[in-house]
Design a protein around this motif. Structure first.
Motif, PDB file in Angstrom:
ATOM      1  N   ARG A 136       0.834  -1.190   0.000  1.00  0.00           N
ATOM      2  CA  ARG A 136       0.000   0.000   0.000  1.00  0.00           C
ATOM      3  C   ARG A 136       0.880   1.254   0.000  1.00  0.00           C
ATOM      4  N   PRO A 137       0.437   2.342  -0.626  1.00  0.00           N
ATOM      5  CA  PRO A 137       1.205   3.574  -0.575  1.00  0.00           C
ATOM      6  C   PRO A 137       1.241   4.123   0.849  1.00  0.00           C
ATOM      7  N   VAL A 138       2.407   4.569   1.283  1.00  0.00           N
ATOM      8  CA  VAL A 138       2.572   5.144   2.617  1.00  0.00           C
ATOM      9  C   VAL A 138       2.976   6.604   2.470  1.00  0.00           C
ATOM     10  N   LYS A 139       2.211   7.494   3.070  1.00  0.00           N
ATOM     11  CA  LYS A 139       2.475   8.921   3.009  1.00  0.00           C
ATOM     12  C   LYS A 139       2.663   9.481   4.414  1.00  0.00           C
ATOM     13  N   ILE A 140       3.494  10.516   4.531  1.00  0.00           N
ATOM     14  CA  ILE A 140       3.841  11.093   5.825  1.00  0.00           C
ATOM     15  C   ILE A 140       3.252  12.493   5.932  1.00  0.00           C
ATOM     16  N   VAL A 141       2.568  12.738   7.038  1.00  0.00           N
ATOM     17  CA  VAL A 141       2.070  14.077   7.359  1.00  0.00           C
ATOM     18  C   VAL A 141       2.825  14.556   8.593  1.00  0.00           C
ATOM     19  N   VAL A 142       3.428  15.736   8.495  1.00  0.00           N
ATOM     20  CA  VAL A 142       4.183  16.305   9.614  1.00  0.00           C
ATOM     21  C   VAL A 142       3.344  17.407  10.255  1.00  0.00           C
ATOM     22  N   VAL A 143       3.091  17.277  11.546  1.00  0.00           N
ATOM     23  CA  VAL A 143       2.304  18.252  12.296  1.00  0.00           C
ATOM     24  C   VAL A 143       3.244  19.125  13.126  1.00  0.00           C
ATOM     25  N   GLY A 144       3.023  20.430  13.067  1.00  0.00           N
ATOM     26  CA  GLY A 144       3.841  21.351  13.852  1.00  0.00           C
ATOM     27  C   GLY A 144       3.006  22.490  14.394  1.00  0.00           C
ATOM     28  N   ARG A 145       3.544  23.188  15.377  1.00  0.00           N
ATOM     29  CA  ARG A 145       2.885  24.383  15.882  1.00  0.00           C
ATOM     30  C   ARG A 145       2.910  25.472  14.814  1.00  0.00           C
ATOM     31  N   SER A 146       1.927  26.332  14.862  1.00  0.00           N
ATOM     32  CA  SER A 146       1.837  27.381  13.844  1.00  0.00           C
ATOM     33  C   SER A 146       2.742  28.571  14.143  1.00  0.00           C
ATOM     34  N   HIS A 160      15.443  15.975   7.543  1.00  0.00           N
ATOM     35  CA  HIS A 160      15.820  14.639   8.013  1.00  0.00           C
ATOM     36  C   HIS A 160      15.107  13.553   7.202  1.00  0.00           C
ATOM     37  N   LEU A 161      13.804  13.732   6.950  1.00  0.00           N
ATOM     38  CA  LEU A 161      13.061  12.741   6.175  1.00  0.00           C
ATOM     39  C   LEU A 161      13.609  12.627   4.757  1.00  0.00           C
ATOM     40  N   CYS A 162      13.984  13.758   4.181  1.00  0.00           N
ATOM     41  CA  CYS A 162      14.565  13.726   2.830  1.00  0.00           C
ATOM     42  C   CYS A 162      15.908  13.005   2.832  1.00  0.00           C
ATOM     43  N   ALA A 163      16.719  13.279   3.856  1.00  0.00           N
ATOM     44  CA  ALA A 163      18.024  12.624   3.959  1.00  0.00           C
ATOM     45  C   ALA A 163      17.878  11.116   4.140  1.00  0.00           C
ATOM     46  N   ALA A 164      16.737  10.705   4.691  1.00  0.00           N
ATOM     47  CA  ALA A 164      16.462   9.275   4.876  1.00  0.00           C
ATOM     48  C   ALA A 164      15.791   8.661   3.647  1.00  0.00           C
ATOM     49  N   ASN A 165      15.822   9.388   2.527  1.00  0.00           N
ATOM     50  CA  ASN A 165      15.252   8.922   1.257  1.00  0.00           C
ATOM     51  C   ASN A 165      13.743   8.700   1.334  1.00  0.00           C
ATOM     52  N   LEU A 166      13.074   9.546   2.125  1.00  0.00           N
ATOM     53  CA  LEU A 166      11.630   9.447   2.260  1.00  0.00           C
ATOM     54  C   LEU A 166      10.907  10.646   1.654  1.00  0.00           C
ATOM     55  N   GLU A 167      11.615  11.443   0.869  1.00  0.00           N
ATOM     56  CA  GLU A 167      11.003  12.661   0.330  1.00  0.00           C
ATOM     57  C   GLU A 167       9.756  12.356  -0.484  1.00  0.00           C
ATOM     58  N   ASN A 168       9.793  11.292  -1.275  1.00  0.00           N
ATOM     59  CA  ASN A 168       8.642  10.965  -2.123  1.00  0.00           C
ATOM     60  C   ASN A 168       7.440  10.475  -1.322  1.00  0.00           C
ATOM     61  N   HIS A 169       7.658  10.202  -0.042  1.00  0.00           N
ATOM     62  CA  HIS A 169       6.569   9.750   0.816  1.00  0.00           C
ATOM     63  C   HIS A 169       5.949  10.899   1.618  1.00  0.00           C
ATOM     64  N   ILE A 170       6.531  12.094   1.555  1.00  0.00           N
ATOM     65  CA  ILE A 170       6.011  13.221   2.335  1.00  0.00           C
ATOM     66  C   ILE A 170       4.780  13.795   1.644  1.00  0.00           C
ATOM     67  N   LEU A 171       3.649  13.730   2.322  1.00  0.00           N
ATOM     68  CA  LEU A 171       2.424  14.300   1.767  1.00  0.00           C
ATOM     69  C   LEU A 171       2.382  15.808   1.995  1.00  0.00           C
ATOM     70  N   GLY A 172       2.813  16.245   3.167  1.00  0.00           N
ATOM     71  CA  GLY A 172       2.827  17.678   3.450  1.00  0.00           C
ATOM     72  C   GLY A 172       2.772  17.953   4.938  1.00  0.00           C
ATOM     73  N   CYS A 173       2.513  19.220   5.272  1.00  0.00           N
ATOM     74  CA  CYS A 173       2.544  19.697   6.648  1.00  0.00           C
ATOM     75  C   CYS A 173       1.163  20.182   7.075  1.00  0.00           C
ATOM     76  N   ILE A 174       0.875  20.038   8.353  1.00  0.00           N
ATOM     77  CA  ILE A 174      -0.311  20.638   8.951  1.00  0.00           C
ATOM     78  C   ILE A 174       0.141  21.463  10.145  1.00  0.00           C
ATOM     79  N   LEU A 175      -0.272  22.734  10.167  1.00  0.00           N
ATOM     80  CA  LEU A 175       0.096  23.640  11.251  1.00  0.00           C
ATOM     81  C   LEU A 175      -1.075  23.779  12.200  1.00  0.00           C
ATOM     82  N   ASN A 176      -0.781  23.685  13.492  1.00  0.00           N
ATOM     83  CA  ASN A 176      -1.806  23.631  14.521  1.00  0.00           C
ATOM     84  C   ASN A 176      -1.688  24.837  15.445  1.00  0.00           C
ATOM     85  N   GLY A 177      -2.795  25.582  15.598  1.00  0.00           N
ATOM     86  CA  GLY A 177      -2.800  26.741  16.487  1.00  0.00           C
ATOM     87  C   GLY A 177      -3.226  28.006  15.772  1.00  0.00           C
ATOM     88  N   LYS A 178      -3.003  29.138  16.425  1.00  0.00           N
ATOM     89  CA  LYS A 178      -3.377  30.423  15.831  1.00  0.00           C
ATOM     90  C   LYS A 178      -2.657  30.612  14.509  1.00  0.00           C
TER      91      LYS A 178
END
Length: 221
Positions: A136-146, A160-178
């Protein structure tokens, strides 16, 4: 094509991974799994929190039990020191369930460099192990403070994820907060996709409002 697996990680602890995971579970009609839970002596745990957040919502997910549940509110490696009979191994983790028609949200413990095993495997190694164990396709979502500080934390995590050869698996970022348009603009200048900005939510109505800000999963296919 099989539905994707979404691995939710964070730039730090307490950045809103569990709340965001609940939003993704609901919006994307996914199931949920927390492979390693710590801190049960002082908290109900993320699995129970997801159950509470999803109760009464439109989608009723299947919630899989953690493979390991530890008591101390520490990294899995440190928490194991208080439970010497526990010895986490990457080979212990197998993606649960056989329903490939339903997406699966997997929530990691802390950030990508949190040590998981006595051999010093980290969350990144767990992600790679899971990728290698499924078609199955595996995608990564990174959550951070806004707010202030998130640029350094978010960009270091993504680097770090790119250096670990996971760049193609990164879906994107979600920012949480104001909301912080300046930080969004800078992250976009670095070529990073902002999936959503999630305001602080304290009521069921806030949760439903936040769902409207999460794009449909088909947007990324």
């Amino acid at each position: 094509m099989s539905s994707p697996i979404i691995f939710v990680t964070g730039t730090d602890t307490d950045v809103g991974k569990t709340f965001v995971s609940a939003l993704l579970v609901q919006k994307w009609e996914a199931n949920y799994w927390k492979p390693v839970q710590t801190g049960l002596e002082s908290d109900v745990g993320d699995t129970a929190t997801i159950e509470q957040l999803c109760a009464g919502q439109r989608h009723e997910p299947h919630i899989f039990e953690p493979r390991y549940a530890l008591q101390k509110p520490l990294s899995p490696l440190a928490a194991m020191e208080y439970e010497p009979t526990v010895d986490i191994q990457l080979s212990d983790f197998h993606i649960p369930g056989q329903n490939t028609d339903c997406p699966l949200v997997i929530e990691g413990a802390g950030g990508v460099y949190v040590p998981l095993t006595k051999e010093l495997h980290i969350t990144t190694d767990l992600i790679k192990h899971l990728i290698g164990s499924t078609n199955r396709p595996v995608k990564i979502v990174v959550v951070g403070r806004s707010g202030l500080g998130t640029l350094n934390h978010m960009l270091l995590t993504l680097e770090h994820l790119c250096a670990a050869n996971l760049e193609n698996h990164i879906l994107g970022c979600i920012l949480n907060g104001k909301r912080n348009p300046g930080n969004v603009k800078v992250l976009q200048r670095y070529g990073r996709r902002i999936i959503a900005e999630v305001d602080h939510c304290s009521t069921d109505e806030d949760f439903v409002t936040a769902l409207d800000g999460i794009p449909n999963l088909a947007t990324f296919s």
